[in-house]
Design a protein around this motif. Sequence first.
Motif, PDB file in Angstrom:
ATOM      1  N   GLY A 170       0.879  -1.434   0.068  1.00  0.00           N
ATOM      2  CA  GLY A 170      -0.166   0.083   0.144  1.00  0.00           C
ATOM      3  C   GLY A 170       0.820   1.393   0.173  1.00  0.00           C
ATOM      4  N   ALA A 201       3.482   3.578  -1.903  1.00  0.00           N
ATOM      5  CA  ALA A 201       4.157   3.887  -3.480  1.00  0.00           C
ATOM      6  C   ALA A 201       5.616   4.681  -3.007  1.00  0.00           C
ATOM      7  CB  ALA A 201       4.286   4.660  -3.943  1.00  0.00           C
ATOM      8  N   ARG A 260      -2.929  20.822   8.629  1.00  0.00           N
ATOM      9  CA  ARG A 260      -1.833  20.653   7.652  1.00  0.00           C
ATOM     10  C   ARG A 260      -0.536  20.280   8.346  1.00  0.00           C
ATOM     11  NH1 ARG A 260       1.717  22.049   2.393  1.00  0.00           N
ATOM     12  NH2 ARG A 260       1.055  20.441   1.667  1.00  0.00           N
ATOM     13  N   ASP A 312      -1.639  16.199   5.501  1.00  0.00           N
ATOM     14  CA  ASP A 312      -2.665  16.943   5.411  1.00  0.00           C
ATOM     15  C   ASP A 312      -3.632  16.185   6.031  1.00  0.00           C
ATOM     16  OD1 ASP A 312      -2.402  19.588   4.203  1.00  0.00           O
ATOM     17  OD2 ASP A 312      -1.392  18.106   2.554  1.00  0.00           O
ATOM     18  N   ARG A 342      -8.021  15.565   7.622  1.00  0.00           N
ATOM     19  CA  ARG A 342      -9.362  16.019   7.374  1.00  0.00           C
ATOM     20  C   ARG A 342      -9.811  14.912   8.291  1.00  0.00           C
ATOM     21  NH1 ARG A 342      -7.248  18.717   4.322  1.00  0.00           N
ATOM     22  NH2 ARG A 342      -7.342  20.084   2.480  1.00  0.00           N
ATOM     23  N   THR A 387     -14.266   9.953  10.511  1.00  0.00           N
ATOM     24  CA  THR A 387     -12.930   9.328   9.866  1.00  0.00           C
ATOM     25  C   THR A 387     -11.865  10.140   9.819  1.00  0.00           C
ATOM     26  OG1 THR A 387     -15.156   7.979   9.082  1.00  0.00           O
ATOM     27  CG2 THR A 387     -13.109   8.116   7.870  1.00  0.00           C
ATOM     28  N   LEU A 437      -8.494  11.437   7.600  1.00  0.00           N
ATOM     29  CA  LEU A 437      -7.973  11.097   5.980  1.00  0.00           C
ATOM     30  C   LEU A 437      -6.573  11.551   6.698  1.00  0.00           C
ATOM     31  CD1 LEU A 437      -8.663  10.399   3.638  1.00  0.00           C
ATOM     32  CD2 LEU A 437      -9.176  12.370   3.079  1.00  0.00           C
ATOM     33  N   VAL A 480      -3.260  12.336   4.634  1.00  0.00           N
ATOM     34  CA  VAL A 480      -2.458  12.414   2.965  1.00  0.00           C
ATOM     35  C   VAL A 480      -0.663  12.954   3.492  1.00  0.00           C
ATOM     36  CG1 VAL A 480      -2.467  13.483   0.758  1.00  0.00           C
ATOM     37  CG2 VAL A 480      -4.611  12.931   1.974  1.00  0.00           C
ATOM     38  N   GLU A 504       4.705   8.679  -4.456  1.00  0.00           N
ATOM     39  CA  GLU A 504       3.012   8.941  -4.505  1.00  0.00           C
ATOM     40  C   GLU A 504       2.319   9.087  -3.253  1.00  0.00           C
ATOM     41  OE1 GLU A 504       0.477   7.684  -6.696  1.00  0.00           O
ATOM     42  OE2 GLU A 504       1.128   7.351  -8.898  1.00  0.00           O
ATOM     43  N   PRO A 505       1.923  10.189  -2.857  1.00  0.00           N
ATOM     44  CA  PRO A 505       0.849  10.163  -1.596  1.00  0.00           C
ATOM     45  C   PRO A 505       0.111   8.770  -0.763  1.00  0.00           C
ATOM     46  CG  PRO A 505       0.317  12.733  -2.682  1.00  0.00           C
ATOM     47  CD  PRO A 505       1.255  11.521  -3.477  1.00  0.00           C
ATOM     48  N   GLU A 506       1.082   9.407   0.948  1.00  0.00           N
ATOM     49  CA  GLU A 506       0.065   7.841   1.011  1.00  0.00           C
ATOM     50  C   GLU A 506      -0.983   8.690   1.527  1.00  0.00           C
ATOM     51  OE1 GLU A 506       0.414   4.932   1.276  1.00  0.00           O
ATOM     52  OE2 GLU A 506       1.058   4.124   3.324  1.00  0.00           O
ATOM     53  N   ILE A 507      -2.306   7.665   1.506  1.00  0.00           N
ATOM     54  CA  ILE A 507      -3.886   8.203   1.570  1.00  0.00           C
ATOM     55  C   ILE A 507      -4.355   7.261   3.217  1.00  0.00           C
ATOM     56  CG2 ILE A 507      -5.690   8.481   1.154  1.00  0.00           C
ATOM     57  CD1 ILE A 507      -4.549   9.792  -1.157  1.00  0.00           C
ATOM     58  N   ILE A 508      -4.013   7.681   3.593  1.00  0.00           N
ATOM     59  CA  ILE A 508      -4.746   6.627   4.521  1.00  0.00           C
ATOM     60  C   ILE A 508      -5.557   7.041   5.764  1.00  0.00           C
ATOM     61  CG2 ILE A 508      -4.283   5.079   6.517  1.00  0.00           C
ATOM     62  CD1 ILE A 508      -2.756   3.806   4.648  1.00  0.00           C
ATOM     63  N   SER A 509      -7.035   6.502   5.697  1.00  0.00           N
ATOM     64  CA  SER A 509      -8.342   6.659   6.833  1.00  0.00           C
ATOM     65  C   SER A 509      -9.014   5.743   7.308  1.00  0.00           C
ATOM     66  CB  SER A 509      -9.736   7.133   5.261  1.00  0.00           C
ATOM     67  OG  SER A 509      -9.555   5.648   4.913  1.00  0.00           O
ATOM     68  N   LYS A 510      -8.440   6.190   8.000  1.00  0.00           N
ATOM     69  CA  LYS A 510      -9.466   4.913   9.644  1.00  0.00           C
ATOM     70  C   LYS A 510     -10.656   5.624  10.397  1.00  0.00           C
ATOM     71  CE  LYS A 510      -7.157   3.653  13.250  1.00  0.00           C
ATOM     72  NZ  LYS A 510      -5.630   2.678  14.210  1.00  0.00           N
ATOM     73  N   VAL A 513      -5.211   1.828  -3.305  1.00  0.00           N
ATOM     74  CA  VAL A 513      -5.258   1.072  -2.554  1.00  0.00           C
ATOM     75  C   VAL A 513      -4.580   0.832  -1.253  1.00  0.00           C
ATOM     76  CG1 VAL A 513      -6.195  -1.647  -2.135  1.00  0.00           C
ATOM     77  CG2 VAL A 513      -6.647  -0.635  -3.780  1.00  0.00           C
ATOM     78  N   THR A 514      -4.387   1.758  -0.709  1.00  0.00           N
ATOM     79  CA  THR A 514      -2.845   2.178   0.677  1.00  0.00           C
ATOM     80  C   THR A 514      -3.172   1.100   1.866  1.00  0.00           C
ATOM     81  OG1 THR A 514      -4.548   3.567   1.205  1.00  0.00           O
ATOM     82  CG2 THR A 514      -2.494   4.366  -1.228  1.00  0.00           C
ATOM     83  N   GLU A 515      -4.610   0.703   1.816  1.00  0.00           N
ATOM     84  CA  GLU A 515      -5.061   0.185   3.387  1.00  0.00           C
ATOM     85  C   GLU A 515      -5.998  -1.478   2.562  1.00  0.00           C
ATOM     86  OE1 GLU A 515      -6.739   3.624   4.971  1.00  0.00           O
ATOM     87  OE2 GLU A 515      -9.094   2.982   4.799  1.00  0.00           O
ATOM     88  N   SER A 571     -13.225   2.527   4.848  1.00  0.00           N
ATOM     89  CA  SER A 571     -13.659   3.686   4.333  1.00  0.00           C
ATOM     90  C   SER A 571     -12.269   3.430   3.007  1.00  0.00           C
ATOM     91  CB  SER A 571     -13.084   4.953   5.398  1.00  0.00           C
ATOM     92  OG  SER A 571     -11.594   4.684   5.776  1.00  0.00           O
TER      93      SER A 571
END
Lengths: 300, 263
Positions: free
Chosen positions: A53, A55, A155, A178, A180, A189, A191, A193, A202-208, B66-68, B242
Motif C-alpha cells: 500500500g 508508493a 496540515r 494533510d 481531514r 473518520t 483521512l 495524506v 505518490e502521497p500515502e493516503i490512509i483513512s481510519k 488501494v493503500t489499506e 472507509s
Amino acid sequence: MLIHLVARRAALALLFVVLAASEARAQFDFVGSWAPLGTEDVQNDSVPVDYLGLALTEEGRARALSYNESQKSMIERQCASWGAAYVVLGPFGLRVSSQVDPVTSRLVSITIGAWEDWNEMVIWMDDRPRPSEHALHTHAGFTLGRWEGGALAARTTHMKTGFIRKTGVPLTDQATIDWRFFRHGDVVTVLMVATDPVYLVEPEIISKSFRLSRTPLDYRSSCVTTYEGREPGTSVPHYLPNENPFVDEFIKLYHLPREAVLGYRETLYPEYRKKIKDTYVPPPPCTQSCGQAGNFVLRP
Amino acid sequence: MRTFLDGCALAGLHSLRSSAGVAVAVIFLSLAGPAGVRAQQRGGAAVRPARDAAPIDLTGYWVSYVTENWRYRMVTPAKGEYRRIPASPAALPLINAWDPAADERAGNQCRSFGAGAIMNVPGRLHITWQDDNTLRIDTDAGMQTRLFRFTSSASASTPPSWQGESLATWERATGPDGGGSLRVVTTNLRAGYLRKNGVPYSERTTMTEHFDITTLPDGSRVLLVTTIIEDPVYLTGPYVISPHFKQEPDESKWEPTPCSSTW
C-alpha cells in the motif's frame, strides 16, 4: 440621540454575536474520547518487511530495507516517539481536548492527547503564521487547522526525520501531512495524506475511523528505558543492501507478489489486480498457530 | 468566513435607518439562516431536485487507491481468513465452507460484488445523475450499478438484489464555506460476501455510507466513503471501513469486467 446611540451599539453587539454564531455552526464537536474500531488494516507492522500500500522511491525502499527493528532496543532510542502519522497508523484511540482563549472565547487549538510512544498533536486554530522553514523540527511537527466544508482540515509540517511505518519505512523532514477529520454521528473518520518528495513517489493516503467512547480514554504513561541486550554506544543495528533476512517472509507467508510487498507504485491501482490474475495462487487455509499475523478461523 | 446571509445582514445594515430596525433585521436574518436550511433538509426533495440541491459534486470518474486492506482487496485471501471482520459464530460454517466454483455454477459469481463489498473492490466508479433525484454509480469491476434515490420509492414486493435499495440524503455543512456530504442507507440486499473469500453478510444487512470529498493542496480531489455495515445475523458488531478514491479526468482507463467468483 442617546437612545439612537444605545440602540445602534446594541445592534452592533447583536450582529457580532450572530457572526460569531454562524462561524460556530461550521464546526463539529470533536472534544472527547474516540475509540479505534480495528476493522481496517492500516498498521501493516506485523512482519518486518511489509510495505503493502505504499508508493516508495528507490531511495525510500533501500532505506526501509536497511532498517533493523533492534534499533528500538537501543537504550537511547527506546523512548523516541513515532511521528505524527502514527495517530492513524498506531493502535490507539483519540483523546481530544480544546483550548479556548479566556478573554475572547475564541478557539485557540485542538489537541489530540499523547500516548506513551507518540507526542500529542496540537492543531492550532487561531490563524497564527506557520514558522520559518528553518524553525525547529519535532516528532509531532507543527499543525495548523481550519474548518472547511463541515470537516476539520489541517496540515502538519516541521516534522523530524522519522517513519511512516513502524517497520522502518522512512519519512524525511521535508514531508508534510494533510489531514481531514469528518464526523458522522458517533463516528469520526480521519483521512491522512502524507507527501514526501524524497521517499514517496505518490502521497500515502490512509483513512481510519473511530467511534465515540462513553468512557474516557487515557493512554498516558511515561516511557521507561531498560536494558534490552544492547549496550549504549554500540553500533546501530542495520542491514546492508540485499542482506535483509526478512525480505521474503511476508511474500512466502501470504503468497504475495514481491513488488507489492516492497511498495511499488503500480500495485496501488486496479490494473495491477488484473496483471497478477493469472499468476497469483492464494495461500492454503491456516490450520494451526493461526495468530494475529496469520489467518485465524474459530472453528465451531 | 461570512455566509451569504451574514452578507445580507451587513448590506441591510446600510439601508436601514433605524437602529432598532437593524437589530430586528439582524435577528430575523440570523434566525432565518439555519431554519431555512433545516426546512430545506426536511423537505428539500419535494421542493428542489436533489441534483440542484447538491452541496458537493460527486460526478465523474474515480479510481480506487488501494493503500489499506491491500491483502484483502487486491488478492483473494486464504479460505477462512476473516481477520478484522467481526464475524459472528453463525458466519463461521459459511466461511469454512466457501466454494467459489459452486458459486460460479449456481450463477452467484456476483456475490462478492454486492453493495456490501463493491466499494472495496479495486476498480473505477463512474458517478452520474440518472435523473434529477437519482444518483447513479457504475462500477467497471463487476459491471454493477447502484442507484441512490433521494425520494423513497421502495415497495414491499421488490425482491432483494445485489445492490439493494438505497435512500440518499444530502447533509449540508452549515458553515460559511458550504459543502457537506451524502448519506446513503441501503437495505433489501441479496446475501453476499464482504470479502472475496466468502465472509458473508445476510439479507438483513443495513449499510450506511457517508460520501465526503476533499480537495488536496495540489488540486487533486479525493472521495472518501465511510461505510458502516450492520448485520444481525453474521456480524457481532458494526463493520466499519472507509475506502477512498482519486478523481480521474476522463473515461480513458474505464475497463468493464464481469463478476467472477474466483477473482
